[in-house]
Each structure stands twice: as structure tokens, then as C-alpha cells.
Design a protein around this motif. Structure first.
Motif, PDB file in Angstrom:
ATOM      1  N   UNK A   6       1.705   0.463   4.176  1.00 56.54           N
ATOM      2  CA  UNK A   6       0.929   1.529   3.545  1.00 56.54           C
ATOM      3  C   UNK A   6       0.464   1.064   2.174  1.00 56.54           C
ATOM      4  N   UNK A   7      -0.772   1.374   1.833  1.00 52.42           N
ATOM      5  CA  UNK A   7      -1.323   0.924   0.556  1.00 52.42           C
ATOM      6  C   UNK A   7      -1.938   2.094  -0.220  1.00 52.42           C
ATOM      7  N   UNK A   8      -1.979   1.896  -1.537  1.00 50.80           N
ATOM      8  CA  UNK A   8      -2.666   2.799  -2.486  1.00 50.80           C
ATOM      9  C   UNK A   8      -2.166   4.240  -2.306  1.00 50.80           C
ATOM     10  N   UNK A   9      -3.087   5.196  -2.127  1.00 47.04           N
ATOM     11  CA  UNK A   9      -2.668   6.603  -2.070  1.00 47.04           C
ATOM     12  C   UNK A   9      -1.757   6.883  -0.880  1.00 47.04           C
ATOM     13  N   UNK A  11       0.529   4.887   0.326  1.00 42.01           N
ATOM     14  CA  UNK A  11       1.867   4.460  -0.109  1.00 42.01           C
ATOM     15  C   UNK A  11       2.476   5.501  -1.055  1.00 42.01           C
ATOM     16  N   UNK A  12       1.659   6.003  -1.987  1.00 47.87           N
ATOM     17  CA  UNK A  12       2.181   6.981  -2.949  1.00 47.87           C
ATOM     18  C   UNK A  12       2.600   8.279  -2.257  1.00 47.87           C
ATOM     19  N   UNK A  73      -4.544   2.909   5.001  1.00 47.92           N
ATOM     20  CA  UNK A  73      -4.966   2.915   3.601  1.00 47.92           C
ATOM     21  C   UNK A  73      -6.236   3.738   3.418  1.00 47.92           C
ATOM     22  N   UNK A  75     -10.200   4.483   1.851  1.00 50.40           N
ATOM     23  CA  UNK A  75     -11.388   3.640   1.698  1.00 50.40           C
ATOM     24  C   UNK A  75     -11.213   2.645   0.552  1.00 50.40           C
TER      25      UNK A  75
END
Lengths: 79, 142
Positions: A6-9, A11-12, A73, A75
Motif C-alpha cells: 500500500x502506498x501514499x494515502x 498506506x496512511x 495506491x 492516482x
């Protein structure tokens, strides 16, 4: 095992960058993986939500099999 | 094709000069930098996150497609990640071709594809707080 990243938002919101899931005995789609990892928080995830399987862009209807790495993830905003 | 992902700055001219590209009659470079303002907010820091394995694979696919479509002799892509300050360089795309038209078109094609396909995400840190920069979706997935 299926590796989920998971990346960026994403992940958060979900609170982790990586986890592993045992493969299902039934054919699985990316959307099935998302249901498992996000549960009720799926509604909080960014829209559109992008998907990659084994480092290539894919979609929520793409099949996922044992040994795959799937990533979720938002965009992208490079450059 | 040369692709580098790094936290450190780069010198665009030195990077381009370091390559001896046979048959090239044109070289076009694009340098992207950190905006110091966004919607009236002063950007103190830009955090760039990426998906390292996919970034490299996707940039390779983007560069190869442009090489074929625009007859490029060589492609150099450098993209930074981590914490950057306002006005710092983020990305360098340099292409070489026999003639200028292919170099201009090839460079633009790579930059356009990079912005919609390469898995980077930017977070702008300003005195008002942190904001993720709205992103792009690949054309074929819209």
C-alpha cells in the motif's frame, strides 16, 4: 502467499505498507483482495483507486494468484 | 537507456555530457522542479514517495515505447524521491535523436507518460499543514 503493498494515502488509511495473505482456493480478483484488506474502510480509500500486479498497472477485475505482488495506491503525481 | 532513482540532486548538463551518443544530431532535456507555491500556500518541503520496483519497471516501459515510437538513440531519466525544498530539481528527462523533431516529441511523450503512469506521490508541506498533490490516472485505465 500473496504480497499486498500500500502506498501514499492508501498506506496512511489502512495503517501499513505491506502484508501477506494466504491465497484462496477459489479464483481471486484484485477486488477480492481489497475486500479482505480494507473491509469497512474501503469507502475511505481514494477514488479512483489504482491497482498494480507484479509491478504493472492492472484493475480491480484483474486476477490474482499465489506468488503475486499486488499494490493499491492513489492516482500518481510524479514529474 | 539509463534510469536512475535517487535522493540526491543532479546537474542536468553534466549528466547529458557524460553520454557519448553516436549519430545524434539533437538532444532535448526536460527538468522538473519543486514549485515554491501552490494555491497561495508557501511550500516548505515536498515529500516524494514511490514504489521502487514498479517505478523502475514502468519508466523502462515508458522509455522503451518512446525510443521505438520516436526513433530515439538514447534516453536518460533521473527522478528524485525523499524530501526536497522549493525550487529544487525533481526530474530530468534527456533524449537524443538524429533530428530535432523526434527529440522534442520523444521527450514530451516520456514526460507525459511519466506523470500519468510512474508510481510517484507528492506531499506538499506548508505552514498550514501537509497536503497530498492530486494525481493522474493512466489513460488506458480511465
Amino acid at each position: 502467499m500473496i504480497t499486498v503493498r500500500c502506498f501514499a494515502t492508501v498506506r496512511e488509511i489502512l495503517g501499513y505498507a505491506m502484508r501477506e495473505l494466504p491465497p484462496s482456493h477459489e479464483p481471486q480478483l484484485a477486488s477480492d483482495i481489497l475486500t479482505v484488506i480494507a473491509g469497512e474502510r474501503a469507502a475511505d480509500l481514494p477514488k479512483p483507486l489504482l491497482v498494480a500486479i507484479n509491478c504493472e498497472h492492472a484493475s480491480l477485475t484483474s486476477p490474482v494468484k499465489d506468488g503475486d505482488e499486488i499494490a493499491f495506491f492513489p492516482p500518481v503525481s510524479g514529474g | 537507456m539509463i534510469i536512475r532513482l535517487q535522493t540526491s540532486d543532479f546537474d542536468p548538463e553534466r549528466e547529458a555530457q557524460a553520454l557519448d551518443v553516436k549519430g545524434a544530431g539533437a538532444r532535448v532535456s526536460f527538468v522538473g522542479t519543486v514549485r515554491d507555491r501552490a494555491q497561495d500556500r508557501r511550500i516548505e518541503t515536498l515529500e516524494i514517495e514511490h514504489y521502487p520496483e514498479m517505478t523502475r519497471a514502468e519508466l523502462t516501459r515508458i522509455g522503451s515505447a518512446a525510443q521505438t515510437a520516436h526513433h530515439l538513440l538514447e534516453v536518460l531519466i533521473i527522478h528524485r524521491y525523499g524530501r526536497l525544498q522549493g525550487n529544487e530539481r525533481i526530474v530530468l528527462v534527456t533524449v537524443w535523436s538524429a533530428h530535432r523533431a523526434e527529440a522534442f516529441a520523444g521527450c514530451q511523450a516520456i514526460v507525459d507518460a511519466l506523470k500519468t503512469r510512474a508510481p510517484f506521490w507528492k506531499k506538499e508541506i506548508s505552514p498550514e499543514g501537509a497536503v497530498w498533490v492530486p494525481g493522474h490516472t493512466p489513460q488506458d485505465l480511465r
